[in-house]
Motif scaffolding. Sequence first.
Motif, PDB file in Angstrom:
ATOM      1  N   ASP A   1       0.840  -1.208   0.000  1.00  0.00           N
ATOM      2  CA  ASP A   1       0.000   0.000   0.000  1.00  0.00           C
ATOM      3  C   ASP A   1       0.869   1.249   0.000  1.00  0.00           C
ATOM      4  O   ASP A   1       0.596   2.211  -0.727  1.00  0.00           O
ATOM      5  N   VAL A   2       1.887   1.232   0.834  1.00  0.00           N
ATOM      6  CA  VAL A   2       2.761   2.400   0.952  1.00  0.00           C
ATOM      7  C   VAL A   2       3.415   2.706  -0.395  1.00  0.00           C
ATOM      8  O   VAL A   2       3.471   3.861  -0.832  1.00  0.00           O
TER       9      VAL A   2
ATOM     10  N   ILE B   1       4.887   8.789   6.715  1.00  0.00           N
ATOM     11  CA  ILE B   1       4.934   7.392   7.132  1.00  0.00           C
ATOM     12  C   ILE B   1       5.365   7.341   8.588  1.00  0.00           C
ATOM     13  O   ILE B   1       6.433   7.839   8.950  1.00  0.00           O
ATOM     14  N   GLU B   2       4.518   6.744   9.433  1.00  0.00           N
ATOM     15  CA  GLU B   2       4.838   6.532  10.839  1.00  0.00           C
ATOM     16  C   GLU B   2       5.288   5.097  11.041  1.00  0.00           C
ATOM     17  O   GLU B   2       4.840   4.198  10.327  1.00  0.00           O
TER      18      GLU B   2
ATOM     19  N   VAL C   1      12.782   0.892   7.981  1.00  0.00           N
ATOM     20  CA  VAL C   1      13.780   1.868   7.536  1.00  0.00           C
ATOM     21  C   VAL C   1      14.007   1.741   6.035  1.00  0.00           C
ATOM     22  O   VAL C   1      14.035   2.735   5.305  1.00  0.00           O
ATOM     23  N   ASP C   2      14.133   0.504   5.567  1.00  0.00           N
ATOM     24  CA  ASP C   2      14.357   0.270   4.136  1.00  0.00           C
ATOM     25  C   ASP C   2      13.183   0.765   3.305  1.00  0.00           C
ATOM     26  O   ASP C   2      13.374   1.343   2.222  1.00  0.00           O
ATOM     27  N   LEU C   3      11.961   0.546   3.797  1.00  0.00           N
ATOM     28  CA  LEU C   3      10.768   1.001   3.082  1.00  0.00           C
ATOM     29  C   LEU C   3      10.757   2.521   2.960  1.00  0.00           C
ATOM     30  O   LEU C   3      10.485   3.063   1.875  1.00  0.00           O
ATOM     31  N   VAL C   4      11.040   3.212   4.055  1.00  0.00           N
ATOM     32  CA  VAL C   4      11.036   4.676   4.034  1.00  0.00           C
ATOM     33  C   VAL C   4      12.084   5.204   3.058  1.00  0.00           C
ATOM     34  O   VAL C   4      11.809   6.117   2.272  1.00  0.00           O
TER      35      VAL C   4
ATOM     36  N   GLU D   1      13.249   3.701   0.499  1.00  0.00           N
ATOM     37  CA  GLU D   1      12.827   3.363  -0.867  1.00  0.00           C
ATOM     38  C   GLU D   1      11.744   4.316  -1.367  1.00  0.00           C
ATOM     39  O   GLU D   1      11.815   4.843  -2.482  1.00  0.00           O
ATOM     40  N   VAL D   2      10.723   4.544  -0.540  1.00  0.00           N
ATOM     41  CA  VAL D   2       9.553   5.320  -0.955  1.00  0.00           C
ATOM     42  C   VAL D   2       9.824   6.830  -0.911  1.00  0.00           C
ATOM     43  O   VAL D   2       9.274   7.577  -1.709  1.00  0.00           O
ATOM     44  N   LYS D   3      10.654   7.247   0.039  1.00  0.00           N
ATOM     45  CA  LYS D   3      10.986   8.666   0.211  1.00  0.00           C
ATOM     46  C   LYS D   3       9.743   9.545   0.402  1.00  0.00           C
ATOM     47  O   LYS D   3       9.411  10.390  -0.437  1.00  0.00           O
ATOM     48  N   PRO D   4       9.043   9.364   1.521  1.00  0.00           N
ATOM     49  CA  PRO D   4       7.908  10.241   1.827  1.00  0.00           C
ATOM     50  C   PRO D   4       8.414  11.640   2.157  1.00  0.00           C
ATOM     51  O   PRO D   4       9.615  11.860   2.341  1.00  0.00           O
ATOM     52  N   HIS D   5       7.500  12.580   2.258  1.00  0.00           N
ATOM     53  CA  HIS D   5       7.891  13.928   2.659  1.00  0.00           C
ATOM     54  C   HIS D   5       8.352  13.950   4.117  1.00  0.00           C
ATOM     55  O   HIS D   5       9.226  14.736   4.482  1.00  0.00           O
ATOM     56  N   GLN D   6       7.746  13.059   4.938  1.00  0.00           N
ATOM     57  CA  GLN D   6       8.059  13.037   6.365  1.00  0.00           C
ATOM     58  C   GLN D   6       8.010  11.610   6.884  1.00  0.00           C
ATOM     59  O   GLN D   6       7.141  10.815   6.496  1.00  0.00           O
ATOM     60  N   VAL D   7       8.939  11.294   7.786  1.00  0.00           N
ATOM     61  CA  VAL D   7       8.870  10.039   8.528  1.00  0.00           C
ATOM     62  C   VAL D   7       8.736  10.387  10.002  1.00  0.00           C
ATOM     63  O   VAL D   7       9.455  11.245  10.521  1.00  0.00           O
TER      64      VAL D   7
END
Length: 240
Positions: free
Chosen positions: A55-56, A69-70, A79-82, A84-90
Amino acid sequence: MTKLSVNINKFATIRNSRGGNNPDVLKAALDAERFGADGVTVHPRPDERHIRYADVRAIKPALKTEFNIEGNPTEQKFVDLVLEVKPHQVTLVPDAEGQLTSDHGWDTVKHKDYLVELVSIFKNAGIRTSIFVDPVEAMIEGAAKTGTERIELYTEGYAKQFIENKEAAIEPYVKAAELANKLGLGINAGHDLDLDNLQYFSDNIPGLLEVSIGHALICDALYLGYENAIQLYKRCLTKG
């Protein structure tokens, strides 16, 4: 005006209870944006009991507004997902495995070195960081020492006390926000904020940049409609 980020985890919870793709989580994200939300929040957990990692990956390229992404960064796959996806904020949340919902902030003093390392990793990837904290001055000061751009104030305590004594309920959050402003930290907030307590919180927290709301908003949407619920929450964030 404080921004509203809609947490769409509950859509995924309903979908997963029956299998298939109803409701469509990607559509829920896009509709939140279309109905006026300033952003979308997801909180994938290791067991993927609601939001799935797939989904992410599907949501990020489809959004025009902010994506947050929280999650618990002790899970390397998070960590790897964030990255990879590069959201505006984690938003870094200290959830234990199998935890029903978030129920406490980071001990930013005890875990300072760990948080410094994580914040650096995400910032180097161009991702804004926010650390989930209780409204405790020592934790705010500790967060500032990690290099994070923002904190997210954990607001369950405020929500629980609001009905009996809203002035007492807001007091530690005002102090925390004043300190965060002094230290140059941006302020987000979330957990159990709803149509009854959000306006008062927004009116009294100096420098409040963003609230992330999921459970209450989706519950209200069942009765009021999704678009109407989003607009009512945004109205609570309008100053004056």
